[in-house]
Write an enzyme that holds these catalytic residues in place. Structure first.
Site, PDB file in Angstrom:
ATOM      1  N   SER A  60       0.797  -1.226   0.000  1.00 28.79           N
ATOM      2  CA  SER A  60       0.000   0.000   0.000  1.00 28.79           C
ATOM      3  C   SER A  60       0.831   1.279   0.000  1.00 28.79           C
ATOM      4  O   SER A  60       0.309   2.353  -0.288  1.00 28.79           O
ATOM      5  CB  SER A  60      -0.938   0.018   1.218  1.00 28.79           C
ATOM      6  OG  SER A  60      -0.202   0.153   2.418  1.00 28.79           O
ATOM      7  N   LYS A 101       0.749   4.337   6.830  1.00 25.18           N
ATOM      8  CA  LYS A 101       0.060   5.171   5.833  1.00 25.18           C
ATOM      9  C   LYS A 101       0.617   6.594   5.907  1.00 25.18           C
ATOM     10  O   LYS A 101       1.345   6.960   6.829  1.00 25.18           O
ATOM     11  CB  LYS A 101      -1.460   5.207   6.092  1.00 25.18           C
ATOM     12  CG  LYS A 101      -2.139   3.856   6.177  1.00 25.18           C
ATOM     13  CD  LYS A 101      -2.203   3.153   4.830  1.00 25.18           C
ATOM     14  CE  LYS A 101      -2.890   1.790   4.964  1.00 25.18           C
ATOM     15  NZ  LYS A 101      -2.826   1.012   3.707  1.00 25.18           N
TER      16      LYS A 101
END
Length: 257
Positions: A60, A101
């Site tokens: 990700s 993230k």
């Protein structure tokens, strides 16, 4: 009876059992080793207090961080998080494991997508050069999200393959995460040795960026300590070899009678 005989014998190797080299050299060698150990261990201790290692299990954050990459993240308080930071956090509504993230909006911000393929935060279009070349900021548009105070809006850098805030927009918190869920801020990718993360300059117009952690001075201390230890420890063998070479030259027979 009347003749005299003289015999010269060369000193046997190993007779001198004392320390090799000059007294000053021995003292400097010992000082270098002692100082090197202090710097080496001190650097490691400092790094262990300030940083935590993590292995990123998913794609990700590609291309910034690859699958299985080992990162060093500086321990921080959630209140120290800034826009553009890549953080390690844990939110049980997302997963039961730490996640990595990028923070694109903080408490009080508004965020939406997409305007010409780019995010808009507080009315400003954000340039994100860390995204894969030619890809939009999001594969799907989303309406403006007002980020509550004390919360964060986070996205992965691989926007079309990241379970991030956009996957939780229908939740009560509109995909935001408490800043208190943040454990650390990623400073560098250490395996493979990609080095320090690039600064997220696209967010500068919205306020100050976070400062890099002390990873550089930590590494300098460790390397300097290792060099001093190895250099100081090498003095004895080098001096011994030089002494043996001098003794060998002195023992060679002289030409003539």
């Amino acid at each position: 009876m009347g003749g005299e005989s003289t015999t010269r014998t060369a000193p046997r190797g190993g007779v001198n059992k004392g320390p090799v080299g000059s007294r000053t050299g021995q003292r400097l060698s010992g000082l270098a080793v002692a100082l090197g150990m202090v710097l080496f261990l001190g650097g490691f201790a400092w790094g262990a207090v300030v940083y935590r290692p993590y292995t990123v299990p998913s794609s990700s954050m590609v291309p910034t961080i690859g699958v299985g990459d080992r990162v060093l993240a500086e321990r921080i308080d959630g209140s120290d998080v800034r826009r553009g930071d890549v953080v390690v956090f844990k939110d049980t509504a997302w997963a039961n494991a730490p996640m990595v993230k990028r923070v694109v909006a903080v408490g009080g911000d508004t965020v939406s997508c997409c305007q010409e393929g780019k995010l808009k935060v507080n009315g400003k279009v954000i340039d994100e050069p860390y995204l894969p070349a030619g890809t939009p900021a999001e594969i799907m548009d989303f309406q403006t999200v007002n980020v509550p105070e004390g919360r964060l809006f986070l996205l992965g850098d691989e926007r079309d393959n990241s379970v991030d805030s956009t996957a939780h927009l229908t939740d009560a918190a509109r995909g935001t995460v408490s800043s208190g869920a943040v454990d650390a801020r990623v400073d560098a990718v250490v395996w493979p040795m990609n080095g320090m993360l690039e600064r997220p300059t696209g967010f500068e117009a919205l306020g100050g960026l976070s400062s890099p952690g002390p990873l550089t001075p930590v590494v300098v201390l460790v390397i300097a300590g290792a060099v001093l230890v190895l250099g100081g420890g090498a003095y004895g063998p080098v001096a011994k070899r030089a002494a043996a070479s001098r003794a060998g030259r002195a023992a060679e027979p002289a030409d003539g009678r």
